[in-house]
Scaffold this motif. Structure first.
Motif, short mmCIF file in Angstrom:
data_model
loop_
_atom_site.label_atom_id
_atom_site.label_comp_id
_atom_site.label_asym_id
_atom_site.label_seq_id
_atom_site.Cartn_x
_atom_site.Cartn_y
_atom_site.Cartn_z
N LYS A 41 -10.20 -4.32 2.61
CA LYS A 41 -10.97 -3.24 2.07
C LYS A 41 -8.98 -2.48 1.47
O LYS A 41 -8.48 -3.52 1.89
CB LYS A 41 -11.81 -1.63 3.44
N GLU A 91 -6.71 0.16 1.72
CA GLU A 91 -6.20 1.92 1.89
C GLU A 91 -4.67 2.53 1.10
O GLU A 91 -4.35 1.50 0.72
CB GLU A 91 -5.89 2.27 3.38
N TYR A 148 -2.22 5.40 0.12
CA TYR A 148 -0.75 6.35 1.12
C TYR A 148 0.30 6.96 0.14
O TYR A 148 -0.36 6.51 -0.82
CB TYR A 148 -0.42 4.84 2.20
N SER A 150 -0.07 1.31 -2.13
CA SER A 150 -1.92 1.02 -1.46
C SER A 150 -1.44 -0.20 -0.31
O SER A 150 -1.17 -0.73 -1.09
CB SER A 150 -2.96 0.89 -3.04
#
Length: 297
Positions: A217, A219, A221, A225
């Motif tokens: 996956k 995420e 920030y 990334s």
């Protein structure tokens, strides 16, 4: 007496101003020397010891030695790169021929033992081919021959391509492959970043036992990334986590597994070359999560 006092005061002021000028001149010279060294164009000059401070003279000798050392290191890197390129060129045809002849041999009627030997030759030849290719890529990245071209783009397409390559291998081992979401925009070289991610996925599939799970996956920030690859493999001890990104490092606990010990090193080189980095979170018996951080635009 007044005249003598005035003269003494003038001399004192003159000495102070002279010392300040000398100090300013020395600092300017030190700054010029350091700037030249950082720009890679420092060259040793003939210095007048009577006009230069001892500090300047010592710094000059130090920078000259450092510059010479840097040139020697670069020359050695260039020689190694040239050697690896020559090895790659000279071995390309023999390795291809080995694969071809092995395939022809496997098509012939062989005894079970002959089949096993031919398959072993094919597997070892492919391993040799992968090792040579990995060495060439790593060497060219280190020396700057292969340049990365990071561009702003969506992460999803690149991650999907990498995941699709390893989904069949995971299914063959009975591993559950959970993916997504893959949202986010980053600055990256799609081709090389995909290769770095493939190295992480290859390790995850390789070291996860049948019935395990792999999750991929992204995420997002503020500055980066992160693409994360989580497995349910054996995990990595804290003391070894600092070593796994070294070239040719193989953990004793997985030494029997197929591998070259260069995938994580190459992934780190690729991430650093485009302003990102890699980190790992793991513990023995609890699996591992590798994070590939890419800078955001």
């Amino acid at each position: 007496m007044e005249n003598l006092g005035f003269i003494a005061l003038c001399l004192a002021v003159g000495v102070i101003l002279w010392n300040r000028w000398q100090t300013k001149r020395t600092m300017q010279r030190l700054d010029e020397m350091l700037t030249s060294a950082m720009n890679g164009n420092f060259t040793e000059k003939v210095f007048d010891e009577s006009r230069l401070s001892a500090l300047e003279s010592r710094l000059s000798r130090y920078l000259s030695a450092s510059s010479l050392s840097a040139r020697k290191i670069q020359e050695q890197k260039d020689q190694i790169s040239a050697l690896i390129s020559d090895i790659s060129h000279q071995t390309k045809t023999p390795v291809s021929n080995l694969l071809l002849y092995t395939q022809l041999l496997l098509e012939q009627p062989l005894t079970p033992q002959g089949q096993d030997c031919a398959q072993a030759i094919s597997a070892q030849t492919m391993k040799l081919q992968s090792l040579i290719e990995a060495l060439v890529k790593t060497s060219r990245l280190e020396t700057g021959i292969l340049a990365l071209h990071p561009e702003t783009g969506e992460i999803q397409a690149m991650v999907n391509r990498a995941v699709d390559q390893y989904r069949p291998k995971a299914q063959e081992k009975g591993i559950v492959f959970e993916t997504g979401p893959f949202e986010g925009t980053a600055v990256f070289d799609a081709k090389w970043t995909e290769e770095a991610l493939c190295n992480l996925l290859d390790n995850a599939v390789k070291y996860t036992c049948s019935g395990g799970k792999i999750q991929v996956k992204t995420e997002n920030y503020e500055m980066f990334s992160a693409i994360s690859v989580t497995d349910t493999g054996p995990g990595i001890s804290e003391t070894e986590q600092a070593e796994i990104f070294g070239r040719f490092h193989r953990s004793p606990s997985v030494y029997q597994q197929e591998g070259l010990g260069i995938g994580l090193y190459l992934a780190r080189q690729i991430s650093q070359a485009q302003g990102g980095y890699i980190k790992v979170k793991s513990a023995p018996g609890q699996g591992s999560t590798f994070f590939l951080f890419l800078p955001r635009p």
